[in-house]
Design a protein around this motif. Structure first.
Motif, mmCIF file in Angstrom:
data_model
loop_
_atom_site.group_PDB
_atom_site.id
_atom_site.type_symbol
_atom_site.label_atom_id
_atom_site.label_comp_id
_atom_site.label_asym_id
_atom_site.label_seq_id
_atom_site.Cartn_x
_atom_site.Cartn_y
_atom_site.Cartn_z
ATOM 1 N N UNK A 21 -6.587 38.915 47.840
ATOM 2 C CA UNK A 21 -5.449 38.122 48.280
ATOM 3 C C UNK A 21 -4.950 37.108 47.272
ATOM 4 N N UNK A 22 -5.733 36.818 46.220
ATOM 5 C CA UNK A 22 -5.277 35.864 45.212
ATOM 6 C C UNK A 22 -4.213 36.490 44.315
ATOM 7 N N UNK A 23 -3.394 35.636 43.723
ATOM 8 C CA UNK A 23 -2.305 36.067 42.854
ATOM 9 C C UNK A 23 -2.455 35.369 41.510
ATOM 10 N N UNK A 24 -2.180 36.089 40.438
ATOM 11 C CA UNK A 24 -2.112 35.437 39.128
ATOM 12 C C UNK A 24 -0.932 35.998 38.345
ATOM 13 N N UNK A 25 -0.425 35.183 37.424
ATOM 14 C CA UNK A 25 0.746 35.539 36.621
ATOM 15 C C UNK A 25 0.354 35.485 35.151
ATOM 16 N N UNK A 79 7.363 29.067 45.508
ATOM 17 C CA UNK A 79 8.160 29.400 44.330
ATOM 18 C C UNK A 79 7.338 29.226 43.053
ATOM 19 N N UNK A 80 7.462 30.190 42.152
ATOM 20 C CA UNK A 80 6.714 30.120 40.907
ATOM 21 C C UNK A 80 7.073 28.872 40.110
ATOM 22 N N UNK A 81 8.354 28.530 40.053
ATOM 23 C CA UNK A 81 8.792 27.382 39.265
ATOM 24 C C UNK A 81 8.327 26.063 39.862
ATOM 25 N N UNK A 82 7.922 26.091 41.136
ATOM 26 C CA UNK A 82 7.391 24.879 41.755
ATOM 27 C C UNK A 82 6.029 24.530 41.164
ATOM 28 N N UNK A 83 5.293 25.558 40.738
ATOM 29 C CA UNK A 83 3.996 25.321 40.119
ATOM 30 C C UNK A 83 4.140 24.831 38.692
ATOM 31 N N UNK A 84 5.046 25.463 37.933
ATOM 32 C CA UNK A 84 5.189 25.100 36.526
ATOM 33 C C UNK A 84 6.558 25.523 36.012
ATOM 34 N N UNK A 85 7.140 24.684 35.153
ATOM 35 C CA UNK A 85 8.423 25.017 34.529
ATOM 36 C C UNK A 85 8.298 26.246 33.635
ATOM 37 N N UNK A 114 -2.862 31.543 41.887
ATOM 38 C CA UNK A 114 -2.439 31.095 43.209
ATOM 39 C C UNK A 114 -3.449 31.578 44.249
ATOM 40 N N UNK A 115 -3.856 30.671 45.112
ATOM 41 C CA UNK A 115 -4.859 30.987 46.134
ATOM 42 C C UNK A 115 -4.235 30.882 47.524
ATOM 43 N N UNK A 116 -5.063 30.947 48.528
ATOM 44 C CA UNK A 116 -4.602 30.983 49.911
ATOM 45 C C UNK A 116 -3.677 29.820 50.261
ATOM 46 N N UNK A 117 -4.005 28.616 49.776
ATOM 47 C CA UNK A 117 -3.204 27.434 50.138
ATOM 48 C C UNK A 117 -1.828 27.429 49.491
ATOM 49 N N UNK A 118 -1.581 28.324 48.543
ATOM 50 C CA UNK A 118 -0.270 28.399 47.905
ATOM 51 C C UNK A 118 0.718 29.283 48.667
ATOM 52 N N UNK A 119 0.253 29.889 49.755
ATOM 53 C CA UNK A 119 1.123 30.680 50.625
ATOM 54 C C UNK A 119 1.548 29.841 51.828
ATOM 55 N N UNK A 120 2.735 30.100 52.330
ATOM 56 C CA UNK A 120 3.169 29.496 53.592
ATOM 57 C C UNK A 120 3.478 30.634 54.567
#
Length: 466
Positions: A379-383, A107-113, A86-92
């Motif tokens: 600032x980036x996020x990864x799961x 939301x994490x589930x919005x990106x992928x089931x 997840x990068x900058x544009x994935x934050x609101x």
């Protein structure tokens, strides 16, 4: 006329037969062996009545349709973006003033089931400029705070008093739902940056903030007059419309007054105690290539109830972690400082291929694994989902700092796939030789090395070196 009618009928018959043949061909192409087997088993259940068999077949068809829709959805997701990064544009932006802002990751589930297992968690970052005050707020969620950068005071308003604690880099703290909390950035020239993981209690995947100086005015004025025993003119004087905002600058004297605190303590003796400094503990793993700090479910014990631990990795520039995987937890990680890269091996977004041979001969389906790679920066996020092999590396210019919230942590283990004490070397000799079709000693030579978990990275990596 009669001849034309005969020709029309013949042509219509040919078209009908052609369409039927095409339809049968398409059905054969799209036929799912799993669906065929399921329906076949339904028809051969001796104890089933006719209606039972029909219901069984309908269940097979529903399952097949759901599977098809899931595969189509996952295929679409994979074409457009990496589902784990997840990068900058994935934050609101939830809140923004001239002195600070609060941003919420989608939301994490919005990106992928695939990430629906962590869909109830919400990652939030807060940034406040020097000498600012974040006015008291409570949440409908439990929160675990980690100080990425800066020095601050946190105030927790209890039932009968307010407790203040100092915060610094590496401090972590749980704030229970419903607790009024405020922050003071003690530094005049450095921004305060916090990572916050919210665990909502009301609406899964969403949290709400409540600011008393704002929400009290939503009550009708006559009810406020009765509750506060105060004329409305005085009430309007306190709850005026020109409020500074929830993050705003304060004077140096006000910062000093709010900085009189009692020190945090460890171990905790009461719920929602003081902060716990993760960087002040003994490293879980440490060598010249990196250090890993990790909390546990009982230190601090407040995380036990949340089934959550935190970890902090400082990867030396040019170094990398061992390829590894965690057994039960899902890692939600945010880059606090530096640049680098992450690689995650994923079994979900893949196709199937056919191969023949092997010791047993014959032909069978072989599931492929896909490498999902990404550059990392502050600032980036990864799961990293449970069981997914991964590695992380730092660029050649700076060390890489990564904070990970590890959810569903009870009973979790981390298994390195290379280096000292790696899980491949722990495999028994006979199984090792059968698996790799090589003498066990040769296999051990590949996986073993003297360092634990942190290693020198590749000497040349054009993709990540810029």
């Amino acid at each position: 006329m009669k001849t034309k009618l005969v020709l029309f009928i013949i042509l219509l018959s040919l078209c009908t037969n052609l369409l039927a043949a095409l339809s049968r061909h398409e059905e054969q192409e799209e036929e799912d062996p799993e669906l065929t087997t399921c329906m076949h088993q339904c028809g051969h259940q001796q104890q089933y009545s006719k209606s039972d068999k029909q219901a069984c077949i309908r269940s097979c068809q529903r399952y097949h349709q759901m599977k098809k829709e899931r595969e189509e959805e996952e295929g679409t997701t994979m074409e457009t973006q990496n589902p784990y990064v997840f990068d900058n544009e994935d934050f609101r932006t939830r809140l923004e003033t001239q002195d600070g802002r609060v941003r919420v990751l989608n939301k994490f589930s919005r990106r992928s089931k695939i990430l629906k297992g962590i869909s109830n968690y919400v990652l939030v970052t807060m940034e406040a400029k020097g000498h600012t005050f974040t006015s008291p707020t409570y949440f409908d969620s439990d929160a675990v705070i980690f100080v990425l950068k800066g020095r601050a005071v946190i105030g927790l308003v209890r039932e009968d008093k307010t407790d203040r604690f100092n915060l610094e880099d590496g401090d972590m703290m749980r704030v229970a739902a419903g607790t009024l909390v405020y922050f003071v950035n003690k530094n005049e020239n450095q921004n305060l940056i916090l990572a916050n993981l919210f665990i909502p209690l009301t609406t899964p995947g969403d949290y709400k903030a409540f600011n008393p100086e704002l929400f009290l005015t939503a009550f009708s004025m006559d009810k406020l007059e009765a509750a506060l025993q105060t004329p409305r003119e005085k009430i309007r004087g306190v709850f005026h419309e020109e409020l500074e905002g929830t993050i705003f600058k304060i004077a140096r004297e006000e910062v000093e007054a709010l900085s009189k605190v009692k020190e945090g303590f460890w171990p905790f003796s009461t719920q929602s105690g003081g902060p716990f400094n993760l960087l002040g503990t003994r490293p879980y793993i440490s060598n010249q290539y990196g250090r890993l700090f990790q909390s546990s479910l009982d230190k601090p014990f407040e995380l036990n109830e949340l089934n959550l631990v935190l970890s902090f990795s400082n990867i030396t520039r040019g170094s990398m972690t061992a390829p590894s995987y965690v057994t039960r937890a899902t890692k939600i990680c945010i880059v606090g400082e530096g640049k680098g890269y992450v690689e995650i091996v994923c079994p979900h977004y893949v196709s199937s291929s056919r191969y023949s041979g092997g010791r047993g001969g014959g032909t069978k389906d072989k599931a492929l694994y896909r490498r999902l790679s990404s550059e990392l920066r502050e600032g980036m996020v990864f799961v990293v989902p449970a069981g997914h092999p991964f590695l992380v590396g730092a660029g050649k210019e700076d060390d890489l700092h990564i904070v990970c919230y590890e959810v569903n942590a009870r009973g979790n283990k981390i298994h390195a796939l290379a280096g000292k004490n790696n899980v491949m070397s722990a495999m028994d000799k006979d199984a090792k030789q059968l698996t790799f079709m090589q003498p066990a000693e040769k296999v051990d030579e590949i996986f073993s090395r003297p360092e634990t978990f942190f290693f020198p990275g590749p000497q040349h990596n054009d993709y990540y070196d810029h």
